[in-house]
Structure formats: structure tokens, C-alpha cells
Scaffold this active site. Structure first.
Site, PDB file in Angstrom:
ATOM      1  N   GLU A   1      -6.041  -6.528   4.176  1.00 26.56           N
ATOM      2  CA  GLU A   1      -6.013  -7.477   2.654  1.00 26.56           C
ATOM      3  C   GLU A   1      -7.551  -7.214   2.193  1.00 26.56           C
ATOM      4  O   GLU A   1      -7.799  -8.197   1.454  1.00 26.56           O
ATOM      5  CB  GLU A   1      -6.194  -9.136   3.508  1.00 26.56           C
ATOM      6  CG  GLU A   1      -5.688  -8.450   4.971  1.00 26.56           C
ATOM      7  CD  GLU A   1      -4.162  -9.414   4.631  1.00 26.56           C
ATOM      8  OE1 GLU A   1      -3.703  -8.863   4.131  1.00 26.56           O
ATOM      9  OE2 GLU A   1      -3.140  -9.823   5.828  1.00 26.56           O
TER      10      GLU A   1
ATOM     11  N   THR B   1       1.212  -1.438  -0.050  1.00 22.45           N
ATOM     12  CA  THR B   1      -0.014  -0.259   0.369  1.00 22.45           C
ATOM     13  C   THR B   1       1.347   1.434   0.005  1.00 22.45           C
ATOM     14  O   THR B   1       2.026   1.366   1.060  1.00 22.45           O
ATOM     15  CB  THR B   1      -1.060   0.175   1.818  1.00 22.45           C
ATOM     16  OG1 THR B   1      -1.796  -1.230   1.594  1.00 22.45           O
ATOM     17  CG2 THR B   1      -1.863   1.079   1.056  1.00 22.45           C
TER      18      THR B   1
ATOM     19  N   GLY C   1      -1.367   6.714  -2.282  1.00 23.56           N
ATOM     20  CA  GLY C   1      -2.569   7.107  -3.147  1.00 23.56           C
ATOM     21  C   GLY C   1      -2.442   6.120  -4.277  1.00 23.56           C
ATOM     22  O   GLY C   1      -3.173   5.775  -5.267  1.00 23.56           O
ATOM     23  N   SER C   2      -2.144   4.982  -3.250  1.00 21.68           N
ATOM     24  CA  SER C   2      -3.012   3.507  -4.323  1.00 21.68           C
ATOM     25  C   SER C   2      -3.167   2.326  -3.137  1.00 21.68           C
ATOM     26  O   SER C   2      -2.024   1.843  -2.526  1.00 21.68           O
ATOM     27  CB  SER C   2      -1.608   3.167  -5.165  1.00 21.68           C
ATOM     28  OG  SER C   2      -0.813   2.430  -4.649  1.00 21.68           O
TER      29      SER C   2
ATOM     30  N   ASN D   1     -13.467  -4.274   2.162  1.00 22.54           N
ATOM     31  CA  ASN D   1     -14.934  -5.607   1.757  1.00 22.54           C
ATOM     32  C   ASN D   1     -15.310  -5.243   1.188  1.00 22.54           C
ATOM     33  O   ASN D   1     -16.365  -6.278   0.053  1.00 22.54           O
ATOM     34  CB  ASN D   1     -15.609  -5.366   3.423  1.00 22.54           C
ATOM     35  CG  ASN D   1     -14.835  -6.138   4.684  1.00 22.54           C
ATOM     36  OD1 ASN D   1     -13.815  -6.642   4.074  1.00 22.54           O
ATOM     37  ND2 ASN D   1     -15.707  -6.288   5.265  1.00 22.54           N
TER      38      ASN D   1
ATOM     39  N   SER E   1      -7.120   0.117  -2.946  1.00 26.68           N
ATOM     40  CA  SER E   1      -7.470  -0.608  -3.643  1.00 26.68           C
ATOM     41  C   SER E   1      -6.787  -0.812  -4.834  1.00 26.68           C
ATOM     42  O   SER E   1      -7.059  -1.711  -5.247  1.00 26.68           O
ATOM     43  CB  SER E   1      -9.124  -0.457  -3.325  1.00 26.68           C
ATOM     44  OG  SER E   1      -9.682  -0.321  -2.266  1.00 26.68           O
TER      45      SER E   1
END
Length: 380
Positions: A362, A125, A128-129, A365, A131
Site C-alpha cells: 500500500e 504493481t 519494474g514498477s 513506508n 513505488s
């Protein structure tokens, strides 16, 4: 279909549970207050074989199945989900190295990883990134002796605490095919860390940005092949989603056990509050949801172990369902404790705070829903 644990699996659970209750639970609140986990805990965990739970036996690991591993994380999270989740991150990194690192790199680093003398962090992660992980900007440029890393990773559990970092960085084009994986050891020149993050939960895990400023590493520290790093990272996440779900189940089970004890002692209107039918129904609903979540998780783990074609979908579905169920259960347990549940002394509010992040990491959801929907549409 047999839902019972084998004798070996029950022994694995019992060993992890006993260790957690003796070595972790009595200190969980103090470690949270201190904002760190004592480093001397990890070699003791390593003595149980938990430093490489599903690292192959050929490479010195325990060689457990993913289902076996969920039992370890469920049992340890009954003592403290923050500590158990940190061990999950280490194991996700260890499995990536076991599967994809060169023989030379494995021989050099794996022995101390397995004994937990070397604790690992996972660096995907970025600010800016999240998901959209494939949009990562950290870059690794080739040099005469290896690679030079520049960029920043965010929300890294163990940042500034761990002994080495498994880092995803861009070596090529935009998108997932331009990403590679690297092993960066603590103390590398150009490696630094941001300030300690002040978090809602998981407070015993030191969390910082991990920064690379002309950080030179050897070519031997490339994990696997250039351009395959994003694939490696995603393969690790299926198991990571199972582990974090198991941490939710263990914490929810502890909260429910504590609530049953509390309700048997707490009296109102002349009787213990566990005698009120409305509250009994709430207990029943929590038990039903907890058992459904546990069964769903173990089915997903079984699919991953057997290489089922829909394993990724089931890992995503289980992660979404189980982590949300865990949060609902611990929150209901706090409610049933009344005002006492809001006090740190009773331990319930810590579980509410710790489990909230399980719905985010992770893969959020929301992303679990996207994965599920994509698989449904692809199979239509």
C-alpha cells in the site's frame, strides 16, 4: 473531542471479532500451511455485509465510514492478519467500482461482489514498477470490440485464486495521465498466472504474477474514463493504508494479550515473570505505543471520512507509524516468550512474519515519508 466508539461501532467491532474467533482463528495455521484460504469462507463473510463495507448503500453496500471499516479489519486481524488483509484488498477494489464504474458494469458485477461470491484482486504493481507505480508498462490497446491487454503484474494477492481483477493498464502517454482501469474476469482468454510465490508471511494468501497475453476484454469492462485510472488507483490507496494499519493493530493486540497470559504462567527465579519490574516496563511501553497507534489511526480515518484537506498526509503518516509500531510490538512479544515465541505452536512467530509486509505494501513506508514531506513543504 469524543474518542469513544458509538454503540453501533462497538457492535460492528464485536460482530467482526466474534466471527474471526469462531470461523478464522482456529484454522489460521492450517490455512497458512496449505497456502490458501478456503473459498467457502468468503460467502460467510459476505453474509455479514463485509463484501462492500464502504460501498454506498444506494449500490447495495454497507455504506460504512472508513473509521467503521478499520474496526472490522482490526477485529478480524486479531484472528489472522493475512485473511483480514485479503478482505481489505477486495473492499478497496469494490469501492473503486462503486465510485467509478458505469451503471451497466456495476449492475452486472456488483451483486456477487457484495456477497463475496466474486472475490477481487488489485493489479497495479509490476516487476519494474513498485513505488514508481505510474511507470507501469502493461498496455491496453483499443480493438473493434474493446481492449487488448498485454503485460505482467507482480506480487498480486489472489493471483490465480480470485474471480476477477481490477487492473491498471496504459492506454495513452507515459506517466499517470496515460493509465486506465479495467475489470478482468477470471477465465478471460489470454489471462494466465505465474508460479505460487514462496513468501515470508501472508502465506495463506496465494500470491502470483498476473499475466496478460493478448487478453481481449469488452469495452464495457473499462472502469470510468480512459486516462483516469491512476487517479482511481491512488484514491483507493488512502483507505487501503488505513485498513492495513488496522490489521497491524489487531495483530499487535492479540500478541500483547497472549504475552500477558504467558508471563502470568511462566515462572523464573521463584516467581512469574510478570512480577519483574524490567519486564513490566516493556509491557507498559508496548501498551502505550499500541494505544497511541490506535488513536492516530482513528484520527486519520476521521479526516478521510470528513474530507479534510490534509487527509492524504494523515493516512500516510498513520500508515508509517502504525505498521512500524505493530511490527515492534509483535517482535517484543516474541522476545518475552523466549524460546517458545520462536515455535509455531505459540502463534507469535506467525504474527511477526505476517506484519512485516505491512511496512512495504500500500506504498512503502519510505514513500509515506515522501508524501508527508511533500505536504509539509507545500504548506510552507
Amino acid at each position: 473531542m469524543d474518542f469513544a466508539l458509538t454503540e453501533e461501532q462497538q457492535a460492528i467491532f464485536d460482530m467482526a471479532h466474534a466471527f474471526g474467533q469462531e470461523q478464522i482463528a482456529p484454522h489460521a495455521r492450517a490455512w497458512e500451511a496449505a497456502g490458501t484460504i478456503p473459498k467457502d469462507l468468503w460467502p460467510r463473510v459476505g453474509e455479514l455485509g463485509f463484501g462492500g463495507l464502504y460501498v454506498s448503500e444506494e449500490n447495495g453496500g454497507a455504506g460504512l465510514t472508513r473509521l467503521d471499516a478499520t474496526l472490522v479489519f482490526e477485529a478480524l486481524s486479531m484472528a489472522c492478519p493475512s485473511v483480514a488483509a485479503f478482505l481489505s484488498i477486495h473492499n478497496m477494489c469494490a469501492k473503486m467500482l462503486d465510485s467509478f464504474a458505469s451503471d451497466e458494469l456495476r449492475a452486472r458485477v456488483m451483486p456477487k461482489i457484495l456477497t463475496l461470491e466474486t472475490v477481487l484482486s488489485y493489479c497495479l504493481t509490476e516487476p519494474g514498477s513498485g513505488s514508481d507505480a505510474a511507470a507501469l508498462k502493461t498496455r491496453a490497446e483499443r480493438t473493434n470490440s474493446g481492449y487488448r491487454l498485454n503485460g505482467t503484474k507482480a506480487f498480486i494477492s489472489g493471483g490465480g485464486y480470485s474471480d476477477a481483477y481490477v487492473v491498471m493498464a496504459r492506454t495513452g502517454e507515459d506517466g499517470p495521465k496515460g493509465v486506465s482501469t479495467f475489470y478482468v474476469e477470471d477465465g478471460a482468454e489470454g489471462l494466465s498466472f505465474g508460479g505460487l510465490e514462496d513468501k515470508m508471511g501472508w502465506r495463506s494468501q496465494p500470491t502470483r504474477q498476473v499475466q496478460f497475453d493478448n487478453c481481449d476484454i469488452s469495452e464495457a469492462n473499462l472502469v470510468g474514463n480512459e486516462g483516469k485510472g491512476f487517479t482511481y488507483a491512488m484514491m483507493g490507496l488512502d483507505g487501503g493504508r488505513l485498513n492495513i494499519s488496522a490489521c497491524s493493530i489487531g495483530a499487535a493486540q492479540t500478541a500483547l494479550n497472549m504475552t500477558l497470559d504467558y508471563m502470568g504462567e511462566r515462572k523464573a527465579f521463584g516467581q512469574s515473570i510478570d512480577q519483574f519490574q524490567a519486564l513490566q516496563f516493556r509491557l507498559a511501553d508496548m501498551e502505550i505505543e499500541l494505544q497511541a497507534a490506535r488513536t492516530f489511526l482513528r484520527q486519520a480515518a476521521w479526516k478521510l471520512d470528513t474530507g479534510a484537506p490534509d487527509a492524504t498526509k494523515f493516512c500516510a503518516m498513520a500508515k508509517k507509524f502504525v505498521t512500524e509500531a505493530g511490527s515492534r510490538i509483535v517482535n517484543q512479544c516474541l522476545q518475552l516468550h523466549g524460546g517458545y515465541g520462536y515455535l509455531a505452536d505459540y502463534g507469535i512467530e506467525k504474527l511477526v512474519r505476517d506484519l512485516r509486509v505491512h511496512e512495504i505494501l500500500e506504498g512503502t513506508n519510505e514513500i509515506m515519508r515522501v508524501i508527508t514531506a511533500r505536504h509539509l513543504l507545500a504548506a510552507r
